[in-house]
Design a protein around this motif. Structure first.
Motif, PDB file in Angstrom:
ATOM      1  N   ASP A   1       0.840  -1.195   0.000  1.00 34.29           N
ATOM      2  CA  ASP A   1       0.000   0.000   0.000  1.00 34.29           C
ATOM      3  C   ASP A   1       0.881   1.253   0.000  1.00 34.29           C
ATOM      4  O   ASP A   1       1.012   1.940   1.024  1.00 34.29           O
ATOM      5  N   PRO A   2       1.496   1.569  -1.139  1.00 36.34           N
ATOM      6  CA  PRO A   2       2.409   2.723  -1.177  1.00 36.34           C
ATOM      7  C   PRO A   2       1.712   4.052  -0.898  1.00 36.34           C
ATOM      8  O   PRO A   2       2.321   4.977  -0.376  1.00 36.34           O
ATOM      9  N   HIS A   3       0.422   4.141  -1.210  1.00 38.02           N
ATOM     10  CA  HIS A   3      -0.301   5.398  -0.990  1.00 38.02           C
ATOM     11  C   HIS A   3      -0.416   5.734   0.498  1.00 38.02           C
ATOM     12  O   HIS A   3      -0.572   6.906   0.854  1.00 38.02           O
ATOM     13  N   ALA A   4      -0.297   4.747   1.346  1.00 36.99           N
ATOM     14  CA  ALA A   4      -0.373   4.982   2.793  1.00 36.99           C
ATOM     15  C   ALA A   4       0.842   5.763   3.295  1.00 36.99           C
ATOM     16  O   ALA A   4       0.721   6.556   4.231  1.00 36.99           O
ATOM     17  N   VAL A   5       2.003   5.557   2.675  1.00 37.39           N
ATOM     18  CA  VAL A   5       3.227   6.235   3.127  1.00 37.39           C
ATOM     19  C   VAL A   5       3.687   7.333   2.166  1.00 37.39           C
ATOM     20  O   VAL A   5       4.659   8.034   2.451  1.00 37.39           O
ATOM     21  N   PHE A   6       2.989   7.500   1.060  1.00 35.78           N
ATOM     22  CA  PHE A   6       3.375   8.513   0.069  1.00 35.78           C
ATOM     23  C   PHE A   6       3.449   9.918   0.663  1.00 35.78           C
ATOM     24  O   PHE A   6       4.444  10.623   0.440  1.00 35.78           O
ATOM     25  N   PRO A   7       2.452  10.377   1.428  1.00 39.02           N
ATOM     26  CA  PRO A   7       2.543  11.741   1.978  1.00 39.02           C
ATOM     27  C   PRO A   7       3.786  11.960   2.845  1.00 39.02           C
ATOM     28  O   PRO A   7       4.411  13.028   2.782  1.00 39.02           O
TER      29      PRO A   7
END
Length: 174
Positions: A30-36
């Motif tokens: 889940d890269p979007h979880a740590v993207f920010p």
């Protein structure tokens, strides 16, 4: 202003690409979880910012000229009418160099040698550019040979008349 806007867009896009690449490495599921968080880290990452600037300069044809280009620019700046005749040196030179990167001639360029030696992504992109550019050139050449794409045509009036009677028009695509 247009160059600066384009540079800002490319710079931001490259920072987002780097952040997503790092987020994928950190959390492939889940890269979007740590993207920010990764994007926020780039605000202090000078190396990533320098890379994004290099990419933005390249995409807007604003990279520094080599020794030969700098000499030509100095010579034009010193001459009385040089800047009037050739007001822009960097952008056209970089456009020409970029076009050459998409041909087999790329392998003679020092910058391309550096990309090949770097390996990884840069090496793959370099080979990809040559392959895509060469394939496109071959396709266009085939269309020219078949008469689908024409140039100026013959200069001799009799040859030109015959050429035109075959249905060809100057600078056309059938």
């Amino acid at each position: 202003a247009e160059d600066e806007l384009a540079k800002a867009i490319v710079y931001t896009g490259e920072l987002h690409r780097i952040a997503m690449e790092r987020a994928l490495a950190r959390n492939p599921a889940d890269p979007h979880a740590v993207f920010p968080q990764e994007l926020a880290r780039l605000k202090t990452d000078k190396a990533a910012q320098a890379q994004a600037k290099r990419v933005a300069d390249r995409q807007t044809f604003q990279t520094e000229l080599g020794n030969l280009g700098k000499q030509a620019q100095r010579l034009l700046n010193k001459s009385k009418f040089g800047r009037l005749i050739v007001p822009f040196v960097r952008t056209p030179t970089n456009i020409f160099k970029r076009a050459m990167e998409y041909t087999p001639m790329a392998y003679t360029m020092p910058s391309v040698h550096a990309n090949l030696e770097a390996g990884g992504r840069e090496r793959a992109l370099t080979h990809g550019r040559v392959i895509v550019g060469s394939t496109l050139m071959m396709g266009v050449m085939a269309l020219v040979v078949q008469g689908v794409i024409t140039g100026a045509g013959p200069e001799d009036p009799r040859e030109r008349a015959l050429w035109m009677r075959t249905g060809r028009q100057p600078y056309s695509i059938k």
